[in-house]
Scaffold this active site. Structure first.
Site, mmCIF file in Angstrom:
data_model
loop_
_atom_site.group_PDB
_atom_site.id
_atom_site.type_symbol
_atom_site.label_atom_id
_atom_site.label_comp_id
_atom_site.label_asym_id
_atom_site.label_seq_id
_atom_site.Cartn_x
_atom_site.Cartn_y
_atom_site.Cartn_z
ATOM 1 N NE ARG A 89 -3.789 2.168 2.395
ATOM 2 C CZ ARG A 89 -4.145 2.866 3.464
ATOM 3 N NH1 ARG A 89 -3.646 2.566 4.655
ATOM 4 N NH2 ARG A 89 -5.011 3.849 3.364
ATOM 5 C CG HIS A 140 -1.220 5.626 -0.350
ATOM 6 N ND1 HIS A 140 -2.035 6.515 0.317
ATOM 7 C CD2 HIS A 140 -1.974 4.513 -0.551
ATOM 8 C CE1 HIS A 140 -3.225 5.966 0.514
ATOM 9 N NE2 HIS A 140 -3.213 4.753 -0.007
ATOM 10 C CB SER A 190 7.545 12.433 -2.696
ATOM 11 O OG SER A 190 6.472 11.771 -3.339
ATOM 12 C CG ASN A 210 -0.669 9.488 2.440
ATOM 13 O OD1 ASN A 210 -1.189 8.580 1.809
ATOM 14 N ND2 ASN A 210 -0.024 10.483 1.848
ATOM 15 C CG HIS A 228 -7.607 -4.220 -1.986
ATOM 16 N ND1 HIS A 228 -8.677 -3.533 -2.531
ATOM 17 C CD2 HIS A 228 -6.704 -3.275 -1.644
ATOM 18 C CE1 HIS A 228 -8.427 -2.238 -2.518
ATOM 19 N NE2 HIS A 228 -7.235 -2.056 -1.984
#
Length: 308
Positions: free
Chosen positions: A45, A49, A59, A74, A172
């Site tokens: 995950r 992101h 970043s 986040n 998932h």
């Protein structure tokens, strides 16, 4: 980009002279995952992101007010300590050689393989980005309440296809999620009474979820397995669950409620090999979204702060 994974080109021991890289990420992922089975899902995950905001440039790892990491979107993202641990090892034995962006991409790759998924050969040579802004997060990440059109729009913007969307949603199959990410599908009052709102979800499953979330209704302290069948195994069970209308998120259910994606869900539910073959292609595409090379970035000495 270099086409050989950096963490598999060193000698067997970190103490040996580094040949441009070290196996720190693979070692750290396995060690951390042995202690905490939720780590692989968190790392996967974390990569999503990162890559969807400013590209795959680490970043999201930068700390500070106003950074991507500080954005509420986040808040539940985790796995930072694993990347930091790998980076510390690398800086001891291979200083200023391996970027945090490469560590993150390879750690996510290794997390999938560790949990039984396919091995993916991904290029290296990513540079770390210097820009990390919270304002860039919400317009670029998938929300669990998104429709298929909303998800497809973001994927297309990143150079990813509808097939990539269905395939990468298969991530998932591992991981956990806080109740707040799916409790809009049912209404749960403080007395524990349940009203199912989303008719596209299996009603018994919705009631089961609501009962599991009841204890955390005030503080969102409860997490639920994304895949109730094999939550720590990277397999095609996710797609079988979707066909039973037991997807955890509205964005999961969207894949079986639209003919543009349903056939691919059925294909993967019937063939794990087919899913794995598609995963190799789609994960590679994800891992190079918006990468920075050369003078576009840097190789950070610490993943949580830019070089000075």
């Amino acid at each position: 980009f270099v086409t050989v994974p950096i963490f598999k080109t060193c000698l067997n021991h970190l103490q040996n002279k580094c040949r441009g890289s070290c196996p720190a990420a693979e070692i750290t992922v396995r060690s951390a995952s042995d202690l905490d089975l939720t780590i692989p899902g968190k790392l996967l995950r974390l990569l999503f992101h990162d890559c969807f905001v400013e590209g795959c440039d680490a970043s999201i790892l930068l700390q500070g007010n106003g950074t991507e990491r500080s954005d509420p979107g986040n808040t539940s993202v985790d796995g930072f300590a694993v990347i930091d641990s790998a980076k510390r090892l690398l800086e001891i034995f291979c200083p200023e050689t391996v970027s945090c962006a490469d560590i993150l991409a390879l750690a996510a790759r290794d997390a999938v393989e560790y949990t039984g998924g396919p091995s993916v050969q991904i290029p290296t040579g990513r540079r770390d980005g210097r820009i990390s802004a919270a304002a860039n997060v919400r317009p670029n990440i998938i929300d669990t309440s998104f429709t298929l059109d909303e998800m497809a729009k973001l994927f297309f913007a990143k150079g990813l296809s509808m097939d990539d969307l269905v395939t990468l949603s298969g991530g998932h199959t591992i991981g956990k999620s806080h109740c707040s990410s799916f409790n809009d599908r049912f209404k749960l009052d403080l007395n524990g009474n349940v009203t199912v709102i989303d008719s596209s979800q299996d009603q018994q499953y919705a009631v089961q979820l609501s009962k599991m979330c009841a204890a955390g209704v005030r503080d969102d302290s409860i997490t639920v397995n994304n895949d109730p069948g094999t939550p720590f195994q990277f397999d095609n069970q996710y797609y079988k669950i979707l066909l039973e209308h037991k997807g955890l998120f509205q964005s999961d259910s969207a894949l079986v409620n639209d003919n543009r994606t349903l056939s691919k869900v059925v294909e993967f539910a019937n063939s794990q090999d087919g899913f794995f073959e598609s995963w190799v292609v789609s994960f590679l595409k994800l891992s190079i979204v918006g990468v920075k090379t050369g003078d576009e970035g840097e190789i950070r000495q610490s993943c949580s702060m830019p070089n000075r």
